[in-house]
Design a protein around this motif. Structure first.
Motif, short mmCIF file in Angstrom:
data_model
loop_
_atom_site.label_atom_id
_atom_site.label_comp_id
_atom_site.label_asym_id
_atom_site.label_seq_id
_atom_site.Cartn_x
_atom_site.Cartn_y
_atom_site.Cartn_z
N PHE A 296 0.82 -1.20 0.00
CA PHE A 296 0.00 0.00 0.00
C PHE A 296 0.86 1.27 0.00
O PHE A 296 0.50 2.26 -0.62
CB PHE A 296 -0.96 0.00 1.19
N ALA A 297 2.00 1.23 0.67
CA ALA A 297 2.90 2.39 0.68
C ALA A 297 3.47 2.63 -0.72
O ALA A 297 3.59 3.78 -1.16
CB ALA A 297 4.02 2.19 1.69
N GLY A 298 3.82 1.56 -1.41
CA GLY A 298 4.32 1.69 -2.78
C GLY A 298 3.25 2.22 -3.72
O GLY A 298 3.53 3.01 -4.62
N ALA A 299 2.01 1.77 -3.51
CA ALA A 299 0.89 2.26 -4.33
C ALA A 299 0.68 3.74 -4.09
O ALA A 299 0.44 4.50 -5.03
CB ALA A 299 -0.38 1.48 -4.01
N TRP A 300 0.77 4.17 -2.84
CA TRP A 300 0.60 5.59 -2.52
C TRP A 300 1.73 6.41 -3.14
O TRP A 300 1.52 7.50 -3.64
CB TRP A 300 0.56 5.79 -1.01
N ALA A 301 2.95 5.86 -3.12
CA ALA A 301 4.09 6.57 -3.70
C ALA A 301 3.97 6.65 -5.23
O ALA A 301 4.37 7.64 -5.83
CB ALA A 301 5.39 5.87 -3.32
N ALA A 302 3.43 5.60 -5.85
CA ALA A 302 3.29 5.60 -7.32
C ALA A 302 2.27 6.63 -7.77
O ALA A 302 2.50 7.38 -8.71
CB ALA A 302 2.90 4.21 -7.81
N LEU B 105 -3.78 8.89 -6.28
CA LEU B 105 -5.12 8.98 -6.86
C LEU B 105 -5.85 7.64 -6.88
O LEU B 105 -7.06 7.60 -7.03
CB LEU B 105 -5.01 9.56 -8.27
N TRP B 106 -5.13 6.53 -6.65
CA TRP B 106 -5.76 5.22 -6.65
C TRP B 106 -6.83 5.12 -5.57
O TRP B 106 -7.77 4.34 -5.70
CB TRP B 106 -4.75 4.09 -6.49
N VAL B 107 -6.70 5.92 -4.50
CA VAL B 107 -7.69 5.91 -3.42
C VAL B 107 -9.06 6.34 -3.94
O VAL B 107 -10.09 5.89 -3.44
CB VAL B 107 -7.21 6.82 -2.26
N VAL B 108 -9.09 7.19 -4.96
CA VAL B 108 -10.34 7.64 -5.56
C VAL B 108 -10.72 6.75 -6.74
O VAL B 108 -11.88 6.38 -6.90
CB VAL B 108 -10.21 9.11 -6.03
N VAL B 109 -9.74 6.38 -7.56
CA VAL B 109 -10.01 5.65 -8.80
C VAL B 109 -10.51 4.23 -8.53
O VAL B 109 -11.43 3.77 -9.20
CB VAL B 109 -8.74 5.62 -9.68
N LEU B 110 -9.95 3.55 -7.54
CA LEU B 110 -10.36 2.17 -7.27
C LEU B 110 -11.82 2.06 -6.85
O LEU B 110 -12.58 1.29 -7.46
CB LEU B 110 -9.44 1.54 -6.23
N PRO B 111 -12.29 2.83 -5.85
CA PRO B 111 -13.73 2.73 -5.53
C PRO B 111 -14.64 3.24 -6.64
O PRO B 111 -15.70 2.67 -6.91
CB PRO B 111 -13.90 3.60 -4.27
N LEU B 112 -14.22 4.31 -7.32
CA LEU B 112 -15.04 4.85 -8.40
C LEU B 112 -15.14 3.86 -9.56
O LEU B 112 -16.22 3.63 -10.10
CB LEU B 112 -14.46 6.18 -8.88
#
Length: 114
Positions: A73-79, A82-89
């Motif tokens: 999850f830390a690597g995803a946040w560093a990459a 915006l995935w926090v919005v895109v994944l649920p949407l």
């Protein structure tokens, strides 16, 4: 045979209705799985980055997806955070399109007398 026939008919019905979603999310899903499993990249170059040399807000989402599949999850946040919005949407878009297609498919079945 009839057990397999209904889901296949529904899938083809959904695919005809919602082919843009299937194309985008299918590409992203296959890209993330191939990159996470085998290290293969099949990313489409960013137009903004290619023309202006600046990353767009979507740059890094595939890398973030690979990190999420691997549990980083830390690597995803560093990459790309915006995935926090895109994944649920994106999940909501796919689920609602399947739900709407299911209603239309039932209506079509009832209308055609199948």
């Amino acid at each position: 045979y009839p057990i397999i026939q209904y889901p296949m008919r529904f899938f083809l019905f959904w695919l005809r209705r919602e082919w843009p979603y299937a194309l985008v999310f299918g590409y992203l899903g296959i890209s993330v799985i191939l990159n996470a499993s085998f290290g293969w990249t099949m990313g489409i170059p960013c137009l903004l980055d290619s023309l202006l040399g600046r990353e767009c807000p979507g740059c890094g989402l595939t890398r973030a997806g690979v990190c999420l599949v691997q549990g980083d999850f830390a690597g995803a946040w560093a990459a790309n955070p915006l995935w926090v919005v895109v994944l649920p949407l994106g999940s909501w878009i796919v689920v609602s399109s399947v739900r709407d297609a299911k209603k239309a498919f039932r209506h079509q079945k009832k209308y055609l007398g199948l």
